[in-house]
Design a protein around this motif. Structure first.
Motif, PDB file in Angstrom:
ATOM      1  N   ARG B  52       0.831  -1.202   0.000  1.00 28.02           N
ATOM      2  CA  ARG B  52       0.000   0.000   0.000  1.00 28.02           C
ATOM      3  C   ARG B  52       0.862   1.247   0.000  1.00 28.02           C
ATOM      4  NH1 ARG B  52      -4.947  -1.541   4.048  1.00 28.02           N
ATOM      5  NH2 ARG B  52      -6.468  -1.975   2.427  1.00 28.02           N
ATOM      6  N   ALA B  55       2.006   1.804  -3.423  1.00 25.55           N
ATOM      7  CA  ALA B  55       0.945   2.361  -4.266  1.00 25.55           C
ATOM      8  C   ALA B  55       0.550   3.754  -3.798  1.00 25.55           C
ATOM      9  CB  ALA B  55      -0.265   1.436  -4.239  1.00 25.55           C
ATOM     10  N   THR B  56       1.271   4.311  -2.829  1.00 21.80           N
ATOM     11  CA  THR B  56       1.053   5.648  -2.245  1.00 21.80           C
ATOM     12  C   THR B  56      -0.317   5.805  -1.591  1.00 21.80           C
ATOM     13  OG1 THR B  56       0.137   6.809  -4.147  1.00 21.80           O
ATOM     14  CG2 THR B  56       2.539   6.666  -4.021  1.00 21.80           C
ATOM     15  N   ILE B  57      -0.949   4.704  -1.226  1.00 17.70           N
ATOM     16  CA  ILE B  57      -2.194   4.831  -0.454  1.00 17.70           C
ATOM     17  C   ILE B  57      -1.845   5.246   0.971  1.00 17.70           C
ATOM     18  CG2 ILE B  57      -4.238   3.649   0.398  1.00 17.70           C
ATOM     19  CD1 ILE B  57      -4.008   1.761  -1.934  1.00 17.70           C
ATOM     20  N   LEU B  58      -0.763   4.673   1.480  1.00 16.48           N
ATOM     21  CA  LEU B  58      -0.278   5.050   2.797  1.00 16.48           C
ATOM     22  C   LEU B  58       1.032   5.813   2.632  1.00 16.48           C
ATOM     23  CD1 LEU B  58      -0.821   1.723   4.792  1.00 16.48           C
ATOM     24  CD2 LEU B  58      -2.250   3.758   4.802  1.00 16.48           C
ATOM     25  N   THR B  59       1.284   6.716   3.550  1.00 15.87           N
ATOM     26  CA  THR B  59       2.534   7.468   3.510  1.00 15.87           C
ATOM     27  C   THR B  59       3.542   6.790   4.431  1.00 15.87           C
ATOM     28  OG1 THR B  59       1.094   9.366   3.415  1.00 15.87           O
ATOM     29  CG2 THR B  59       3.445   9.806   3.630  1.00 15.87           C
TER      30      THR B  59
ATOM     31  N   LEU C 249      -7.907   5.088  -5.187  1.00 19.59           N
ATOM     32  CA  LEU C 249      -6.690   5.703  -4.656  1.00 19.59           C
ATOM     33  C   LEU C 249      -5.433   5.145  -5.322  1.00 19.59           C
ATOM     34  CD1 LEU C 249      -7.479   5.957  -0.843  1.00 19.59           C
ATOM     35  CD2 LEU C 249      -7.353   7.787  -2.503  1.00 19.59           C
ATOM     36  N   THR C 250      -5.528   3.957  -5.927  1.00 16.53           N
ATOM     37  CA  THR C 250      -4.353   3.426  -6.599  1.00 16.53           C
ATOM     38  C   THR C 250      -4.233   3.946  -8.029  1.00 16.53           C
ATOM     39  OG1 THR C 250      -5.539   1.512  -7.427  1.00 16.53           O
ATOM     40  CG2 THR C 250      -4.456   1.270  -5.311  1.00 16.53           C
ATOM     41  N   ARG C 255      -5.467  13.063  -4.895  1.00 14.49           N
ATOM     42  CA  ARG C 255      -6.504  13.109  -3.852  1.00 14.49           C
ATOM     43  C   ARG C 255      -7.324  14.368  -3.984  1.00 14.49           C
ATOM     44  NH1 ARG C 255      -3.044   9.656   0.261  1.00 14.49           N
ATOM     45  NH2 ARG C 255      -3.328   7.906  -1.109  1.00 14.49           N
ATOM     46  N   SER C 413      -6.218  10.366   3.338  1.00 13.32           N
ATOM     47  CA  SER C 413      -4.915   9.839   3.715  1.00 13.32           C
ATOM     48  C   SER C 413      -4.920   9.302   5.141  1.00 13.32           C
ATOM     49  CB  SER C 413      -3.853  10.922   3.612  1.00 13.32           C
ATOM     50  OG  SER C 413      -4.189  11.854   2.643  1.00 13.32           O
ATOM     51  N   GLU C 415      -4.895   7.106   7.918  1.00 14.74           N
ATOM     52  CA  GLU C 415      -4.616   5.669   7.920  1.00 14.74           C
ATOM     53  C   GLU C 415      -5.661   4.878   8.679  1.00 14.74           C
ATOM     54  OE1 GLU C 415      -0.842   6.359   9.330  1.00 14.74           O
ATOM     55  OE2 GLU C 415      -0.145   6.878   7.316  1.00 14.74           O
ATOM     56  N   ILE C 418      -8.395   4.193   6.163  1.00 13.33           N
ATOM     57  CA  ILE C 418      -8.113   3.370   4.982  1.00 13.33           C
ATOM     58  C   ILE C 418      -7.765   1.955   5.399  1.00 13.33           C
ATOM     59  CG2 ILE C 418      -6.622   3.086   3.004  1.00 13.33           C
ATOM     60  CD1 ILE C 418      -6.224   6.133   3.160  1.00 13.33           C
TER      61      ILE C 418
END
Lengths: 421, 245, 683
Positions: B52, B55-59, C249-250, C255, C413, C415, C418
């Motif tokens: 993830r 895939a830049t969903i999470l930083t 998001l992928t 965003r 974003s 976490e 998500i």
């Protein structure tokens, strides 16, 4: 025959699951207890705030007075704490009135034409600005003041013209209300509570009904439940009882919460003459109220469960129930009309009959005949709904959740056409 | 040149009551074009979090990574443009048709709008979607959905593909189909990162395997290298030897 | 960062396509309300009309008793037959027991006609028929007959009969007096002696504008909320639940683009629904299903319409952003729905500012989102627009919308949302469990307090009630919670000694805080004006307790200081301290403290005090200084009230001095700070 022990077990399991679901607890328990008391409190606070503010305004006036009577009016005006004459007056009072810097302009002069000959005559011109609240408040105050002055002038004329006082006064008008504070309170509660009651029973049934059917399918536990070693009828009966319980709880809790808090909440709105108004539910209404809650919950639960059992997702379930929900609330409109009592024809109308039953119980005006008819009619509708449900449950694809349509479609396609063919 | 470069990637979650949880702890790896790189680990080992982040969903909390030379933190959009991400949790819009779905994902990933139509037809033909291309996705069977899902992953023809446990919940035939498709993508020269907890799958498919446990990579090599490292033959035994279960 | 408009367009088109294909949702949440609303209005009107007609044709039954019965009959006959008045149908009945007849509904009204002397003294204060507002109570005069209308207020017909007969009798009296005057030789009709003429400088359009202006923003918000919520739930929470958000998001869409597209979708639907509803209403007005008030004279020039729209647009954007943010903060569709109701209330409440009389936009209200627009729209419609203030409030609302939009972007974003890390409560020990339950526990305490205050207010002695609230709810609740979660009391309640400079700071700070608090109160009362009665009744409540000063000090200063501090700066702060940053802690704990002081008008000043006390506790790491501060604060108020010193008329200079003193106290506390243990720090 229903295996009662199994139904009981299933019922307890469903209840436990439902009581652990946040949405259900909030919608069926928390909201019924808190929502309406809170909303009434907010309304009353807002109302007293606006009222207090309006009363608190000191009206800024510009007055021109000419003649003896006019001066008397001005003297009376100066005695009023909430009326103030601006000094110095603005150069253009009408312009200031338009701009909201002055609340009213009052021009007082002796009567014109024929009236000029009558001592004490007065012609008053009151300029206000109807687009500003402060000016409207000033208008109301000045109206009352002028009305009093008028009565006084006429009374003086009468005295001078030799009319004797008793003839002038004519008679004293008094009013006396025989209904006690408790009876008045019951009357007012009977107007308000049935309305909230219907809404709350419907809200209370709503989420459990969706959760017990569509919710369970969405979570994937539906098949687990169906694979239990018990009949489907027992499963559905348990679910029905759960939904009914929540509707009953919501209605009952709402009544109790309103009964407890309404008096205190509405107190700021009541004048000193209503000090003995008792806005509390009498205990004698409790059994009928409980019966009404049960009847209504049984009916609403049957309808909602029937509709929701066609849904495969929570969202779909909500969408399927909503029209029925609104239909249930529609009769609420009728209830805001005072003077509507439980009569034989009305006892046959579902939902309305239960609401009026409750109103009668609270107000203590319930007749046995209509009450009995209303109860029987409600039981009949509940029976009809359950009958329809068992008819629908015979279709395997509906029970398994693979049927794509809604209740309406099923009835059209299979029950009606099927019979005709 | 490596298509994917990962150095010291770390992810720390904050839990309100429990404090810090290090889900991924200093992970390094790389992946070349035409290579399948496998991330092997038990549930909760940090595979999904790593992917993830890729895939830049999470930083990421720390560390850096590049995808086709684009930096993860500075150019997230460019990274996603050259990346196709597939996982069991990336669902499809139920109320779009298969064709609309493919067109949407091609367009949103920056494919030139003139090329979109041709690309969609190409995908429909390649994945055999022609018969139900205009039916809504919600009406499709599980296997069909899977095909549409893979097609949408490569809709914009990305050079890097990420598959996060792609065979979870699939039956044997569908899982084999998935493996075949992934192998095809390798043949086309795509860099593929693939995570799984199924040993046989990793054994059969992956050119190199990284064993990840509690957020750390314990070993990273081809199968032969791993065998040598642990002295075990089967991947299951290698895994157990590394994890120390 | 630039916005890629083609991406936004693609996203928006898909978003709207998805919505429109969800036929059931569209029908149930959008079409159905459109149909139901007019039906409700129409049915309500029909019923009301039927009731009016029924009363019009109702023959009220009455009976007359007493020595003056003949006179009463004459009057009633005159009342029934008076020309120009609404028809009044009366029928006299024989009723040997009028009271019983009233009870069993065979009689609507009992007219007692007596001489003044025969009138029994009233046992209880008489209740009037309800419409006696503003009318003076008539007093019996010797030699003048008394007509007493006896009725039952709990019966619709009886109450109505009393009201209408009363009005008719007053009219008869008026007419007879005029006749008397004419007979005695008054040269002109009595009504012409005093002539009152009213003139309105406002045009009919302006008056209509006032009525419409009060409601317009509220209705607009209702439509935007009801339409927007449907889309908002589906678009973020729904996508999250279905798993498509992760897919989205992928993709290479940014965003920001995603949020902007979703916002536009919500806004588009909200505006569309508002337009449809407006047209809907218009259609029903034209078809005369919904009646307009007789004096309705709306003149909507294009300029005014444009100005109103321009003002409402940022509000629509603000609401859309808020809905999107709410949806983004929820994990699932269901959860999002649960949040929307409070959001509805929160948004509608400020719009009611337009109902506050005399509140002009040229006041701090311009800075309050939504409320400013509501007031501004009213002023535009009454043709009294205040251009610079309108601009200001427009900017405030636009900025608020932007802020919310950015917050919504951040939820993409977040976490926690998500990747729902297994956030179960399983395995949490008492301490950690309490951190999660703290707010919930306090909500329960609040409800308890509310129930007690609603039911016992004024029925109990001040001392008893204070003792129940403080010892029972606050102290008792605190101890129960400490016990239930097995907390270490020393740590949970911040029982820790502090050095002498702290006490010095408290001694300086507490009085200074009180005076600055008065300033805050005055500022707050300019936004939510406080009716003078409330202030009076509150200070009366403090004084009329008839407590000697020493008892007042115990019950209203020392006890609250100890109990409330243990609850708020002790337990609540402990429960929240790891979840929030210090500044947020100060604000939240302060606000909760304010909310606990039930009455609306006390929230602002007590929240301010609560914030000061929280800051003190955070700086010293101990609850004791806050207790002392709180105690001094309350004691000063009591002493001032006892000495009848007007605390609310503090000269500005003293305010300034107090601010300086408060700053000094803060500085001392900062210099010798021993911060609260385990605070969250900026990462």
């Amino acid at each position: 025959m229903l295996p009662l022990a199994e139904v009981r077990l299933l019922y307890l399991r469903e209840m436990r699951a439902a009581l652990r679901e946040k949405n259900i607890v909030i919608n069926s328990i928390v909201i019924p207890i808190l929502l309406y008391p809170f909303m009434m409190w907010a309304m009353v606070t807002g109302f007293t705030l606006v009222q207090g503010q309006t009363e608190g305004f000191v009206s800024r006036l510009v007055v021109t007075a000419e003649g003896e009577t006019a001066q008397a009016v001005v003297r009376e005006l100066r005695r009023q704490p909430r009326l103030a004459i601006l000094t110095p007056a603005p150069a253009d009072p009408l312009e200031a009135l338009r701009a909201g810097e002055v609340d009213a302009l009052l021009e007082l002069a002796p009567g014109r034409g024929e009236a000029a000959a009558v001592p004490g005559s007065l012609s008053a011109t009151l300029h206000v600005n109807g687009s500003r609240e402060r000016s409207r408040a000033a208008q109301e105050r000045l109206r009352q003041l002028l009305h009093r002055c008028k009565a006084k002038v006429l009374e003086e004329r009468a005295r001078e013209l030799g009319v004797e006082e008793p003839r002038w006064l004519n008679f004293t008008l008094l009013q006396r209300n025989l209904a006690s504070g408790r009876e008045m309170g019951a009357f007012l509660l009977g107007l308000m509570l049935p309305l909230f009651f219907i809404i709350m029973v419907a809200v209370g049934c709503f989420y459990p009904a969706v959760d017990a059917t569509a919710g369970e399918r969405e979570r994937g536990s539906w098949e687990t439940t169906l694979s239990l070693g018990t009949s489907r009828l027992a499963v559905m009966a348990a679910k029905y009882l759960v939904v009914t319980t929540f509707g009953f709880l919501a209605g009952g809790l709402n009544l109790a919460a309103m009964g407890v808090s309404l008096g205190a909440i509405l107190k700021p709105l009541l004048g000193p003459e209503d000090a003995d108004l008792a806005l509390t539910l009498s205990l004698s209404a409790a059994p009928v109220a409980a019966a009404a809650a049960l009847l209504l919950a049984a009916f609403v639960a049957a309808g909602m469960l029937l509709l929701a059992s066609f849904a495969r997702t929570f969202k779909e379930g909500q969408a399927m129930i909503t029209p029925f929900y609104m239909l249930t609330l529609l009769p609420a409109v009728f209830l805001s009309v005072p003077g509507l009592e439980l009569t034989y024809p009305l006892a046959l109308v579902p939902v309305v009959n239960v609401a009026l039953l409750l109103r009668g119980a609270i107000g203590g005006t319930l007749g046995w005949g209509p009450a009995l008819v209303a109860t029987l009619a409600s039981l009949a509708t509940v029976w009809g709904a359950i009958r329809l449900a068992t008819l629908v449950l015979r279709f395997e694809d509906v029970v398994l959740g693979s049927y794509g349509g809604s209740l309406g479609r099923l009835v059209r396609q299979r029950l009606l056409l099927g019979r005709l063919a | 040149m490596n298509a994917v470069e990962v150095r010291g990637l770390t992810k720390v979650f904050h839990d309100e009551a429990r404090g810090e949880i290090r889900a991924v702890d200093g992970v390094d790896f790389h992946c070349r074009p035409g290579e399948i790189f496998g991330l092997l680990g038990a549930n909760g080992a940090g595979k999904t979090t790593t992917l993830r982040m890729l895939a830049t969903i999470l930083t990421p909390t720390a560390g850096e990574a590049t995808v086709m030379g684009h930096d993860l933190l500075r150019q997230p959009e460019a990274v996603r443009r050259c990346l196709g991400f597939y996982s069991a949790s990336t669902a499809l819009y139920p109320r779009l048709t298969a064709r609309e779905t493919l067109a949407f994902f091609a367009r949103i990933n920056g494919l030139d709008s003139q090329l979109v139509k041709a690309r969609v037809e190409e995908l429909v033909a390649r994945f055999g979607l022609a018969d139900y291309a205009d039916a809504r996705v919600e009406k499709l069977s599980q296997g069909m959905k899977q095909k549409v899902s893979i097609a949408r992953t490569v809709a914009h023809d990305p050079p890097v593909l990420v598959f996060d446990e792609p065979t979870v919940g699939l039956d044997v035939l569908n899982a084999l189909e998935m493996q075949r498709t992934i192998a095809e993508f390798r043949a086309e020269g795509k860099a593929i990162i693939f995570s799984t907890h199924i040993m046989s799958e990793a054994e059969r498919l992956c050119d190199r395997i990284a064993v990840i446990h509690r957020g750390r990579i314990l070993a990273c090599d081809n199968l032969a290298g791993l065998r040598q490292l642990t002295g075990q033959h089967y991947l299951e035994d290698i895994f157990v030897a590394l994890v120390g279960g | 960062m630039r916005l890629d408009s083609s991406t936004v367009a693609t996203l928006l088109a898909t978003e709207l396509k998805l919505l429109l294909r969800d036929r059931r949702t569209v029908v149930v949440s959008i079409v159905l309300p459109l149909l139901v609303m007019p039906i409700l209005l129409f049915a309500g009107r029909t019923l009301e009309e039927r009731r009016a007609r029924r009363l019009e044709t109702t023959r009220f039954t009455y009976t007359v008793t007493g020595s003056q019965a003949e006179r009463a009959r004459q009057l009633l006959e005159a009342a029934a037959s008076s020309a120009g008045a609404p028809t009044l149908l009366l029928e006299e009945r024989d009723a040997p027991d009028p009271e019983q007849a009233l009870a069993d509904k065979s009689l609507d009204l009992w007219v007692q006609a007596l001489t003044c002397e025969e009138l029994p003294p009233p046992a209880a204060p008489a209740r009037t028929a309800g419409e006696g507002e503003g009318r003076e109570e008539e007093r019996p005069v010797p030699g003048v007959p008394v007509i007493q209308l006896v009725f039952r207020g709990d019966r619709d017909r009886s109450g109505e009969a009393a009201t209408r007969v009363g009005e008719a009798l007053r009219r008869v009296r008026e007419v007879e007096r005029a006749t008397l005057l004419a007979e005695a030789g008054l040269p002109l009709p009595a009504g012409e002696v005093v002539q009152v003429e009213e003139r309105d400088v406002a045009s009919a359009a302006q008056v209509t504008g006032l009525k419409l202006g009060r409601l317009l923003t509220v209705f607009f918000l209702l439509f935007v909320l009801s339409g927007g919520a449907v889309v908002a739930t589906d678009t973020l929470a729904g996508e999250k639940e279905r798993g498509t958000l992760e897919t989205l998001l992928t993709t290479s869409a940014g965003r920001r683009e995603i949020i902007v597209a979703k916002l536009l979708a919500i806004l588009a639907v909200a505006v569309a629904i508002t337009l449809i509803q407006a047209l809907n209403f218009l259609a029903y007005v034209v078809l005369r299903l919904i009646p307009l008030p007789a004096d309705f004279a709306l003149e909507l020039s294009p300029g005014v319409a444009a100005a109103v729209l321009a003002m409402l647009l940022p509000v629509a954007a603000l609401v859309s952003c808020l809905l999107l943010l709410t949806s983004g903060r929820a994990h699932s569709y269901k959860e999002a729905q649960l949040y929307f109701f409070p959001v509805f209330l929160l948004t509608l409440l400020p719009a009611l500012a337009a109902f506050l009389p005399g509140l002009a936009l040229r006041s701090p209200i311009a800075l309050v989102p939504v409320a400013g627009v509501a007031v501004g729209v009213k002023e535009i419609l009454t043709a009294a627009p205040d251009t610079p203030m309108l601009l200001l409030t427009w900017l405030v609302n636009a900025a608020a919308a932007l802020g919310l939009a950015l917050a919504a972007e951040r939820t993409l974003s977040a976490e926690r949302l998500i990747a729902p890390a297994a956030a179960s409560e399983l395995g949490l020990k008492g301490d950690e469990l309490f951190q999660r339950h703290a707010l919930r526990a306090f909500a329960l305490l609040w409800a308890l307090l509310l129930v007690i205050s609603v039911n016992f207010e004024g029925k109990l002695d001040v001392r008893t009630q204070t003792a129940i609230n403080l010892l029972g709810v606050f102290l008792g609740g605190t101890l129960v919670l400490v016990h239930r979660y097995r907390l270490d009391p020393r740590r949970a309640l911040a029982l820790r000694p502090v050095g002498w400079p702290v006490w010095l700071a408290v001694a300086v700070g507490a009085p200074a805080g009180l005076i600055t608090g008065m300033g805050v109160f005055q500022l707050a009362s300019r936004v939510v004006p406080v009716p003078p009665e409330v202030v009076e009744s509150f200070s009366r409540g403090l004084l009329s307790a008839e407590l000697p000063l020493w008892q007042a000090l115990i019950f209203l200063a020392i006890l609250p200081a100890v109990c409330e501090e243990l609850a708020f700066r002790g337990l609540l702060l402990y429960g929240l301290h790891r979840r929030l940053r210090p500044l947020a802690l100060v604000l939240l704990v302060g606000l909760v403290f304010g909310v606990f002081h039930v009455s609306l008008f006390r929230i602002a000043p007590t929240a301010y005090l609560g914030m000061l006390l929280t800051a003190v506790t955070l700086l010293t790491g101990s609850v004791y200084p806050a207790m002392a501060w709180h105690g001094i604060n309350n004691a000063l108020v009591l002493v001032a009230a006892h000495g009848e010193a007007p605390l609310d008329e503090v000269p500005p200079l003293l305010h300034a001095a107090a601010a300086v003193a408060l700053a000094t106290a803060g500085y001392i506390l900062w210099r010798v700070r021993t911060p609260y243990a385990g605070l969250r720090r900026r990462q």
